[in-house]
Structures are given as C-alpha cells and as structure tokens.
Design a protein around this motif. Structure first.
Motif, short mmCIF file in Angstrom:
data_model
loop_
_atom_site.label_atom_id
_atom_site.label_comp_id
_atom_site.label_asym_id
_atom_site.label_seq_id
_atom_site.Cartn_x
_atom_site.Cartn_y
_atom_site.Cartn_z
N TRP A 336 15.48 -15.41 -88.06
CA TRP A 336 16.79 -15.90 -88.49
C TRP A 336 16.63 -17.04 -89.47
O TRP A 336 15.61 -17.73 -89.50
CB TRP A 336 17.66 -16.29 -87.29
CG TRP A 336 17.22 -17.49 -86.50
CD1 TRP A 336 17.49 -18.79 -86.75
CD2 TRP A 336 16.44 -17.48 -85.29
NE1 TRP A 336 16.94 -19.59 -85.80
CE2 TRP A 336 16.30 -18.82 -84.88
CE3 TRP A 336 15.88 -16.47 -84.51
CZ2 TRP A 336 15.60 -19.19 -83.74
CZ3 TRP A 336 15.17 -16.83 -83.37
CH2 TRP A 336 15.04 -18.17 -83.00
N LYS A 337 17.65 -17.22 -90.30
CA LYS A 337 17.66 -18.26 -91.32
C LYS A 337 18.82 -19.21 -91.05
O LYS A 337 19.84 -18.82 -90.46
CB LYS A 337 17.85 -17.65 -92.72
CG LYS A 337 16.72 -16.76 -93.21
CD LYS A 337 17.10 -16.14 -94.56
CE LYS A 337 15.97 -15.30 -95.13
NZ LYS A 337 14.90 -16.15 -95.68
N SER A 338 18.67 -20.45 -91.51
CA SER A 338 19.78 -21.40 -91.42
C SER A 338 19.96 -22.11 -92.75
O SER A 338 18.99 -22.32 -93.49
CB SER A 338 19.54 -22.42 -90.30
OG SER A 338 18.51 -23.32 -90.66
N TYR A 379 23.89 -19.66 -89.73
CA TYR A 379 22.72 -18.89 -89.33
C TYR A 379 22.93 -17.42 -89.67
O TYR A 379 24.02 -16.87 -89.47
CB TYR A 379 22.47 -19.01 -87.81
CG TYR A 379 21.81 -20.29 -87.39
CD1 TYR A 379 20.43 -20.40 -87.34
CD2 TYR A 379 22.56 -21.40 -87.02
CE1 TYR A 379 19.81 -21.58 -86.94
CE2 TYR A 379 21.96 -22.58 -86.62
CZ TYR A 379 20.58 -22.65 -86.57
OH TYR A 379 19.98 -23.82 -86.18
N ASP A 380 21.87 -16.80 -90.19
CA ASP A 380 21.86 -15.37 -90.45
C ASP A 380 20.64 -14.78 -89.74
O ASP A 380 19.52 -15.30 -89.89
CB ASP A 380 21.80 -15.08 -91.95
CG ASP A 380 23.08 -15.49 -92.65
OD1 ASP A 380 24.04 -14.72 -92.60
OD2 ASP A 380 23.11 -16.59 -93.25
N THR A 381 20.85 -13.67 -89.03
CA THR A 381 19.79 -13.06 -88.23
C THR A 381 19.42 -11.69 -88.79
O THR A 381 20.29 -10.92 -89.21
CB THR A 381 20.25 -12.91 -86.76
OG1 THR A 381 20.62 -14.19 -86.26
CG2 THR A 381 19.14 -12.33 -85.90
N ASP A 391 25.35 -14.90 -88.00
CA ASP A 391 25.15 -15.10 -86.56
C ASP A 391 26.15 -16.15 -86.07
O ASP A 391 25.91 -17.36 -86.20
CB ASP A 391 23.72 -15.56 -86.29
CG ASP A 391 23.41 -15.63 -84.80
OD1 ASP A 391 24.35 -15.57 -83.99
OD2 ASP A 391 22.22 -15.75 -84.45
N ARG A 394 25.13 -19.08 -83.29
CA ARG A 394 24.38 -20.28 -83.66
C ARG A 394 25.09 -21.10 -84.74
O ARG A 394 24.88 -22.31 -84.83
CB ARG A 394 22.98 -19.91 -84.15
CG ARG A 394 22.05 -19.34 -83.09
CD ARG A 394 20.63 -19.27 -83.64
NE ARG A 394 19.67 -18.76 -82.67
CZ ARG A 394 19.26 -17.51 -82.60
NH1 ARG A 394 19.73 -16.63 -83.48
NH2 ARG A 394 18.39 -17.13 -81.71
N SER A 395 25.86 -20.45 -85.60
CA SER A 395 26.51 -21.15 -86.72
C SER A 395 27.51 -22.18 -86.20
O SER A 395 28.08 -22.03 -85.11
CB SER A 395 27.21 -20.15 -87.64
OG SER A 395 26.28 -19.23 -88.17
#
Length: 717
Positions: A336-338, A379-381, A391, A394-395
């Motif tokens: 995942w990215k943030s 957040y992107d998963t 996501d 988490r975001s």
C-alpha cells in the motif's frame, strides 16, 4: 560489558572519593602534584538564582568550552536532559518552552532543533532554567529555558562561522554563518545554515504471541537529510524610549528515508519457522517553515510597554510505500501507498505592561493565539488485479482549530531580604477537532483560572531560599488528537485520540543555594494525564498504541548540583537527581498503581592543560525506571572532548567522541506477562566522532550608547 561498566563506575566516583593517602612507605615528592583535598568552591560569575531559577553563564564558562552547540550545553546543564532525538526535558518529564532573549520561540520542533544546533556556546551569554513558571507565562509552559544571546555592543560588523562533521558508519555535516552589523540606530542580523548527511535508527522487539509462537521484529532506518535555514532581522532604536524589531525566517528540509524490517516468527521452542515477512518502507519527506516576528517596546522611567507578534506556517509532505513480502520466496503479501499533506498556521499577539512603584512592581498582559492544523492522508492498496485502489480504512482527513484568549496580572514586592511575587492568569480556550473521514466533531470551550506564587529570601551573598507554587494546563497536541496510523512495522503502529482532555498540574517547588551548591525539591499532582497504552489483538497479532487520559499521577523530584575543585587544572560539576512517580492507571478492566523510584548521576569533569588545551569528560548514568506498564532498563554514556583556541581566540577547534561505549540505547519490557510478553529496544547512532571548527571575524571598534534595560534584564546579565 562488565569491563565497560567498571570503567564507567571508576570514572563516576573517582573524583568524589579521590584524596591522596600518606603512608610511611610512600611520601609525595616536591616535584609531584597531589590531590590534597576536595574543595567545594564558589563560582559567582557562572551560576546564580533569580526568583528561584538557575542562571548559568555560558560564554567563557570552562564547563562548556568543549561543547559543539547549545544542545550539548543543555545536556550538561543541571536539571536538563537531552535525549537521543534532541528532545529536551526538565525534571526528567517536562518538555520546556524555549525562549530567546526573554521571548517565546514559535517554531516547529524540527526547526527549533536545527536552530539550537546552529548556536555555538560562544554566541550565548547565559541560560535561565525555570522549572516552575509563574502566571505571567502561558499556562502550557510547565518549564522554560531562556537563552540570552551575546549582543554586539560595538559599532561595525562582526560575524562567526561554525562547521561540524560527525562521523560513525556514515557522516553528518553542519554549517552555520552568523553576521551582525551595528549602527547608532539599528542592529542588523543575518543567520544562514546548511546541514546534510545520514543518520540511522534500529528497532528490535521480542514478543511471545497468544498462540505461544515467538515473533522477533527487526527494523533498520537510514535517513539521508538536507536542511537549509535563513533568518534575517533588524532591531531599530527609534529613540531612547522606543525600540522596534522585525525578523523573518525560513527553514527547508528534505528526507530520503529508507526503513526496512523483518518479522521472524517461530514456534514456542524456536525450532520451527512459522513465517518470515520482510518489509520495505521508503519515505520521501519534505518540510517548509516560514516565520515572521515583530516586537515593539516603549520604556519611560519606571513604565514599560511591549508588544510581540508571531506568525508561523509549516507545510509537511510525505509519501510512503509499504511493501511486505514472504522472505523465503520474495512473494508480495501486501502493498500500500500513502500520500500525506499537513499544514499548520499559528498566529500569536501579546501585549505586556509594567509599572515600578517604589520597591514594588505591577505587571499585566493579554495574549491571543490562533492555530489551525489540517491533515490529509490518502492510502491506496494494491488489489488482486495488480491495481492500486483507494483504501478508506486507513485514509484520514483531520482538522484541528484552537483559539486561546489569555490575560494575567502579577505583583512583586521586595522587603529588604524578602521578595514576594504573586500572579493570577486566566485562559479561555475554544477548540474544534474534526475527523472528517469518520464524520466526528469534538468541540470544547473552557475557562481556567491559574494562580502562582513565589517567595525568595536572601540570607546573605552565599545563601538563598526560594519557594514557589503554580497551577498549569496541558492541552493535547495535534499528533495526540489525530486518529491516523503511524507505522513502526506492519503489525505495530500508534493512533491518536480526538477525545483527549487537557490535563492540569499543581506543583510546589523549593530551591536552596549555598554558594554554587544548588538543591531543589519539586512535588506535585497531575490530573487527567495524557498518555499512550498498548492494545494487543491475539487473533491478528497487531499491537496498537492508543491515547487516553489517566485519572492522576503524583510526582516528586529532588535535584542537587555542586562544583568540586580537585586541583588548579582539574574541576568537576556533579549532578544528582532522584525521581518519584505514582500513577493510577486503569488498563483492560484492571487498575495498576505502582510507585516508581529512580535516579540519575552526571559528572562533568574539566581538565585545563598547558598550551591552552581543555579536555572534558562527561559521564551519565540512569537507573532502572518505567511506569505502571513498562520497565525501562538502566543505561549509561561516556563522552570525551578536546578544545583548543588559536590566533587570539578567533579560531576555535574541538574534537568529541560521544557515547564512547555505545551504551545509550533504550530497552523496555512489559511488566505484566499474563497480558502480553513483549520487550523492545530503540537504538540511535549517537556514538559519533565529531570535529568542530568556529571562526570569528569583524571590524567592530566603538561601543554604542547603552540601551535602557529593565531591572529584571539587569538581574539576568
């Protein structure tokens, strides 16, 4: 390890118990110097009290000649602790406000640390340590460290350059240039700095899971940073009664941080591997700070009026990648990215007035502050079809607004040897925390009255006694309120709590000075204590750290510091502190209330050698401590440094070896094994060889006309 410990103990107690022993078989010869005794010697030029606050002269003080910057000076200052991340504490628990020349510094924590690292001891005239501020100051200031800078009192210009190189596995470089130009009417100041290099950090944990498996967590972080700062200001003397100052500054930093880790899990007897997960967490972090300060003062005989305004803008941007793989096969388990954007705006305006009435002084003031912090993290998963999708779990979007209107009135009177100060402050706080993502708004409005009192009696030049009382409020900061996840590892993170309440502290302090021997006792009670607690999920093995308010905690601190002169060339300053902490902590339907005692011993030894060389040996020992949930293991450190001045003191060189034995890591263990069996270690690369060079230059020749000073300013010079 035992050899290192015995060396440390020997260095720690040698100077206290050293005394030459005369026997019939061994007599000192005339050509040999011996230590004939230990003498506690007064040093009136280097240390004194002001309203119970310790004031230390810095520039020219041999105890700090080998210090590279003001943070190293604070590390050796009685009652002050500086941790591995340059965090500053008083009495072992208070994060003090930093003042420069009697004015609060409105900076972000990162900018403040960079500023303090750019200040060499030669630029600082004195430090005042106030661990029980009166009602004159903001109620959130449980402690204050006031740094008095040396002023250019001569016409013309002068400047200094300071450069430091820290070396261990990697290196870190610091450069600072300070220039001032003085005329009959104005003083112009310019400060520039540029730092770059690499620092490292390690986190290791051992946890026995609920299913009896054993999990080891190992995290390694490499941080490559570049930091630049610029500050320019003018201090304009309109006439003998009016003065106007203006300062602008900027601080810019970039961090290329790479964090990698391993979750290695086995069965109970560690004979069979259950899983082995490798994690990668590259981070791209940028921060921009902009600040403006303006101040005006009017003084006519016994009346003084002053205004201070501050504006601070902080912008943080951070992008993270969280990649977890099965270590044996390198298969991606999760990704995942943030993307984080954080903005902070702070405005403050303060007006103070004072009138001297014979032996009395009446002061009053009003202050308004407004802050707005916005946080947006997305957040992107990575999904099963190899695409990144939003996501929502988490975001997080979070906003916090706070307005404070405060005022105070203070009165002090001097009766021969007795001086009394009393004050009353009010603070009206309005705050709104808005967790936009989960549609949750917490609004608060409250008014608090906060009294203070201080009495100081001067028996004679060598003896003083001070007693003070204050009531303080501590509001939760943005990071404590914001309900977003900050990851230490894939299964370990902390999260904020928007429902935290402010805490209130009642504190009583007594300080006694005999010559240069200063002893202080502080006792108090804090209600609604803000803290973090661990919550372990046995089904997922996730360990969260959450925020909460404890009902109360009681505390006490006993500190003493005194100089010892062993020979003409060997002197030492000893610091001994004892701490008591009694907190009432409800946790998982139980109540844990432990009384914790611990102590700290610090010795700062100075050797003045021929040819102008100065050697400094600084040793520090912290006993076992902790709280109701955790045990913190004892630790110690030893630093050694050498200083030499050249060319009529215009060139100053220093070499330091800090944390020689690499023993200043922090090791914690959870007390209650029936709930969770967890122990972990934080390690910072504080074992460093530091080379420092500073050079002073300029053509100041003629002294300017002396500016009017208040009685308080004159007392602190």
């Amino acid at each position: 390890m035992m050899i290192r410990l015995w060396i440390f103990i020997l260095l720690l107690f040698l100077s206290i118990f050293a005394k030459s022993q005369k026997t019939d078989s061994l007599r000192p010869k005339d050509s040999i110097q011996t230590i004939s005794g230990v003498v506690i010697q007064s040093a009136p030029r280097n240390i004194k009290l002001n309203d119970g606050n310790m004031i230390l002269n810095i520039s020219g003080n041999k105890d700090f000649k080998t210090a590279v910057n003001i943070l190293e000076v604070l590390k050796k200052t009685p009652g002050v602790t500086v941790d591995q991340e340059d965090g500053i504490f008083l009495n072992g628990r208070i994060s003090p406000a930093i003042f420069i020349d009697g004015k609060p510094v409105v900076m972000s924590s990162q900018e403040l640390q960079a500023y303090l690292r750019s200040l060499s001891p030669e630029l600082v005239e004195s430090l005042e340590v106030n661990s029980n501020p009166s009602s004159k100051y903001d109620a959130e200031f449980k402690g204050i460290i006031d740094i008095k800078l040396k002023r250019n009192v001569n016409l013309g210009w002068k400047g200094s350059y300071s450069g430091n190189l820290s070396v261990n596995k990697f290196n870190y470089r610091e450069n600072s240039l300070n220039i001032s130009y003085n005329t009959e009417k104005a003083t112009y100041n310019l400060q520039m700095g540029y730092n770059s290099g690499i620092s490292t950090y390690r986190y290791n944990a051992l946890q026995k899971l609920a299913n009896t498996n054993v999990m080891r967590t190992n995290t390694y972080q490499k941080d490559e940073a570049t930091i630049g700062n610029l500050q320019a200001g003018i201090d304009y003397r309109i006439n003998d009664k009016n003065r106007l100052g203006f300062t602008i500054r900027g601080n810019f930093r970039e961090h290329d941080r790479n964090r990698s880790g391993m979750l290695y899990t086995t069965n109970n007897d560690e004979t069979q591997l259950v899983f082995n997960t490798a994690s990668e967490n590259p981070i791209d972090y940028k921060q921009k700070n902009y600040g403006i300060t303006t101040d005006y003062s009017y003084q006519n005989k016994n009346f003084k009026l002053s205004f201070l305004g501050n504006y601070l803008l902080v912008e943080n941007k951070q992008k993270d990648d969280f990649i977890n793989r099965d270590a044996p096969t390198s298969q991606v388990l999760s990704y995942w990215k943030s993307d984080l954007i954080n903005k902070i705006n702070i405005y403050t305006a303060q007006l103070d007035a004072s009138q001297k009435l014979g032996n009395a002084n009446l002061e009053a003031g009003i202050k308004f502050s407004r802050s707005h912090t916005q946080n947006n993290i997305r957040y992107d998963t990575l999904s099963v079809n190899e695409e990144f999708t939003f996501d929502p779990t988490r975001s997080n979007r979070f906003s916090y607004k706070e307005k404070i209107l405060a005022g105070y009135v203070a009165y002090n009177h001097k009766f021969d040897k007795l001086q009394i100060n009393a004050g009353l402050r009010f603070e009206n706080t309005k705050s709104i925390s808005d967790a936009i993502t989960v549609d949750s708004i917490v609004s608060r409005s409250y008014l608090e009255w906060l009294p203070s009192f201080n009495a100081q009696y001067t028996f004679n030049k060598s003896n003083e006694l001070s007693i003070s009382y204050s009531r303080k409020i501590t509001r939760p900061v943005f990071s404590q309120l914001n309900p977003f996840r900050y990851y230490f590892s894939p299964l370990n993170y902390w999260i904020g709590n928007p429902y935290l309440r402010p805490s209130f502290t009642n504190q009583l302090k007594a300080t006694y000075r005999y010559k240069s021997w200063i002893t202080s006792l502080t006792v108090g009670k804090e209600n609604d204590v803000m803290t973090r607690y661990p919550l372990y999920n046995p089904s997922t093995n996730v360990l969260e750290y959450l925020g909460t308010n404890l009902p109360y905690r009681k505390f006490a601190t006993l500190e003493t510091s005194f100089p010892i002169k062993l020979t003409k060339w060997w002197s030492m300053n000893s610091q001994i502190a004892g701490y008591y902490n009694d907190e009432f902590r409800p946790y998982l339907n139980e109540v844990f209330a432990l009384k914790i005692y611990n102590y700290e011993i610090r010795l700062n030894q100075v050797f003045s050698l021929p040819k102008g060389f100065t050697i400094n040996l600084f040793t520090n020992y912290e006993s076992r401590t902790g709280n109701s949930l955790y045990i913190i293991k004892p630790r110690y450190s030893v630093d050694i440094s050498v200083q030499k001045s050249w060319f009529e003191n215009t060139l100053n060189t220093k070499i330091s070896f800090n944390n020689i034995f690499d023993t200043y890591d922090q090791r914690l263990e959870f007390r209650h094994k029936q709930i969770m069996d967890n122990r972990f270690t934080h390690w910072w690369d504080s074992r460093r060889l530091v080379f420092s060079l500073s050079y002073s230059f300029g053509n100041s020749n003629f002294q300017t006309k002396e500016i009017q000073k208040t009685e308080e300013e004159n007392r602190t010079r």
